[in-house]
Design a protein around this motif. Structure first.
Motif, PDB file in Angstrom:
ATOM      1  N   GLN A  40      40.230  43.993  31.993  1.00 39.82           N
ATOM      2  CA  GLN A  40      40.947  43.554  30.802  1.00 39.82           C
ATOM      3  C   GLN A  40      40.572  44.351  29.553  1.00 39.82           C
ATOM      4  O   GLN A  40      41.175  44.175  28.499  1.00 39.82           O
ATOM      5  CB  GLN A  40      40.669  42.069  30.552  1.00 39.82           C
ATOM      6  CG  GLN A  40      40.942  41.175  31.752  1.00 39.82           C
ATOM      7  CD  GLN A  40      42.363  41.299  32.266  1.00 39.82           C
ATOM      8  OE1 GLN A  40      43.310  41.343  31.478  1.00 39.82           O
ATOM      9  NE2 GLN A  40      42.518  41.371  33.577  1.00 39.82           N
ATOM     10  N   ARG A  41      39.553  45.210  29.652  1.00 37.66           N
ATOM     11  CA  ARG A  41      39.150  45.997  28.488  1.00 37.66           C
ATOM     12  C   ARG A  41      40.272  46.966  28.095  1.00 37.66           C
ATOM     13  O   ARG A  41      40.917  47.563  28.960  1.00 37.66           O
ATOM     14  CB  ARG A  41      37.896  46.807  28.803  1.00 37.66           C
ATOM     15  CG  ARG A  41      36.656  45.973  29.114  1.00 37.66           C
ATOM     16  CD  ARG A  41      36.102  45.282  27.895  1.00 37.66           C
ATOM     17  NE  ARG A  41      34.839  44.614  28.177  1.00 37.66           N
ATOM     18  CZ  ARG A  41      33.652  45.076  27.826  1.00 37.66           C
ATOM     19  NH1 ARG A  41      33.556  46.217  27.176  1.00 37.66           N
ATOM     20  NH2 ARG A  41      32.552  44.414  28.129  1.00 37.66           N
ATOM     21  N   THR A  65      32.974  38.324  38.682  1.00 41.71           N
ATOM     22  CA  THR A  65      33.664  37.901  37.464  1.00 41.71           C
ATOM     23  C   THR A  65      33.537  38.952  36.376  1.00 41.71           C
ATOM     24  O   THR A  65      34.495  39.256  35.657  1.00 41.71           O
ATOM     25  CB  THR A  65      33.074  36.566  36.971  1.00 41.71           C
ATOM     26  OG1 THR A  65      33.225  35.590  37.997  1.00 41.71           O
ATOM     27  CG2 THR A  65      33.790  36.106  35.723  1.00 41.71           C
ATOM     28  N   SER A  66      32.327  39.531  36.268  1.00 40.47           N
ATOM     29  CA  SER A  66      32.127  40.549  35.244  1.00 40.47           C
ATOM     30  C   SER A  66      33.007  41.753  35.500  1.00 40.47           C
ATOM     31  O   SER A  66      33.544  42.360  34.574  1.00 40.47           O
ATOM     32  CB  SER A  66      30.657  40.969  35.196  1.00 40.47           C
ATOM     33  OG  SER A  66      30.243  41.505  36.435  1.00 40.47           O
ATOM     34  N   GLU A  97      35.891  41.676  37.094  1.00 39.50           N
ATOM     35  CA  GLU A  97      37.259  41.272  36.788  1.00 39.50           C
ATOM     36  C   GLU A  97      37.534  41.378  35.294  1.00 39.50           C
ATOM     37  O   GLU A  97      38.614  41.786  34.865  1.00 39.50           O
ATOM     38  CB  GLU A  97      37.497  39.841  37.278  1.00 39.50           C
ATOM     39  CG  GLU A  97      37.564  39.730  38.793  1.00 39.50           C
ATOM     40  CD  GLU A  97      37.665  38.298  39.264  1.00 39.50           C
ATOM     41  OE1 GLU A  97      37.506  37.388  38.421  1.00 39.50           O
ATOM     42  OE2 GLU A  97      37.895  38.085  40.466  1.00 39.50           O
ATOM     43  N   SER A  98      36.534  41.032  34.492  1.00 36.94           N
ATOM     44  CA  SER A  98      36.721  41.116  33.050  1.00 36.94           C
ATOM     45  C   SER A  98      36.847  42.556  32.589  1.00 36.94           C
ATOM     46  O   SER A  98      37.483  42.834  31.570  1.00 36.94           O
ATOM     47  CB  SER A  98      35.551  40.435  32.327  1.00 36.94           C
ATOM     48  OG  SER A  98      34.351  41.152  32.515  1.00 36.94           O
TER      49      SER A  98
END
Length: 282
Positions: free
Chosen positions: A17-18, A10-11, A13-14
């Protein structure tokens, strides 16, 4: 040899988005655009630091007629050897061609073109290509067929030389007070680079692990599009600037692959004493 990519956390995947992130989510997205006839610069030395997940991605993509600049061509079932076994490679720019029987077979049968060169020359060709330097002079190869030409690059079906290396320019320079001959070598600029890194941040700043540093930074520099598989991807500011081996300006795509990827060893050798100790001997 079956290989798998760990699921993106999950981290991770985030991280895609940065703002300005170069992280991609799939192997297919990472190798997108690598088509037939492409020239690839590929990191690794033997099987150390080889971007195997990306190589497997190129294999799955179906791209063929590839030219590849890499220190060697893996072994028969690992590294670039998987592309070679599938008949996807047209030409290799290399400095070491041992440990691969299929490589020898294809070269001697006229199926594969090989431009063989000193290891330092290959390293500098890649570095120069990434530094905007079109060519350079080196002493390596002066007085040999590297400079004089005639080395077989490709054989025909009858064992004759179909393609031979050309004669290269040799010039004399005042080098440390002595007149010395140097041979001109042209840089390599690849369409894509495939690289393995220990760590990357979302902007593509890279850290390599010990010997896996080998040709990876140089290959990364030489590619017009640099694709990295990274064992760990972190956020902005999480890498100490002093530990960064290659700045993100060279990197375009980053694929998180985790730490549980296969890392085969070409030849595992142990001493008799080590064997006895592990087996409970004296």
């Amino acid at each position: 040899m079956e290989r798998t990519v760990s699921q993106t956390s999950t981290s991770e995947e985030s991280l895609t988005q940065r703002p300005g992130s170069k992280v991609v989510g799939t192997v297919e997205e990472a190798v997108a655009g690598i088509g037939d006839g492409a020239l690839l610069a590929v990191g690794g030395f033997g099987l150390c630091g080889v971007p195997q997940v990306l190589i497997d991605g190129v294999l799955a993509s179906g791209a063929t007629d590839l030219a590849i600049a890499s220190n060697n061509c893996g072994v028969d079932e690992a590294g670039l050897g998987v592309l070679l076994m599938a008949g996807r490679i047209r030409k290799m720019f290399s400095s070491y061609v041992g440990e691969n029987k299929e490589f020898a077979r294809q070269f001697l049968s006229g199926e594969l073109e090989v431009e063989l060169m000193p290891q330092g020359t290959l390293a500098e060709k890649l570095r120069a290509g990434g530094s905007g330097i079109a060519a350079f002079f080196t002493q390596a190869g002066v007085g040999t067929q590297i400079a004089e030409g005639g080395l077989p690059r490709k054989y025909d079906a009858d064992g004759g030389i179909a393609v031979a290396s050309p004669t290269k320019e040799v010039r004399e320079f005042d080098h440390g007070g002595n007149t010395t001959e140097f041979v001109l070598e042209e840089a390599i600029v690849a369409d894509f680079a495939l690289v393995h890194a220990l760590k990357a941040d979302v902007y593509g700043n890279l850290v390599f692990n010990k010997a896996a540093r080998n040709f990876n930074p140089l290959a990364a520099m030489a590619g017009k599009v640099c694709i990295v598989q990274a064992e760990e991807v972190v956020g902005p500011g999480e890498l100490d600037p002093d530990e960064i081996h290659l700045p993100g300006v060279y990197v375009h795509r980053i694929l998180p692959v985790g730490t549980d990827i296969a890392k085969p060893i070409e030849k595992r050798t142990v001493t008799a004493a080590d064997t006895d100790a592990r087996e409970g001997g004296n």
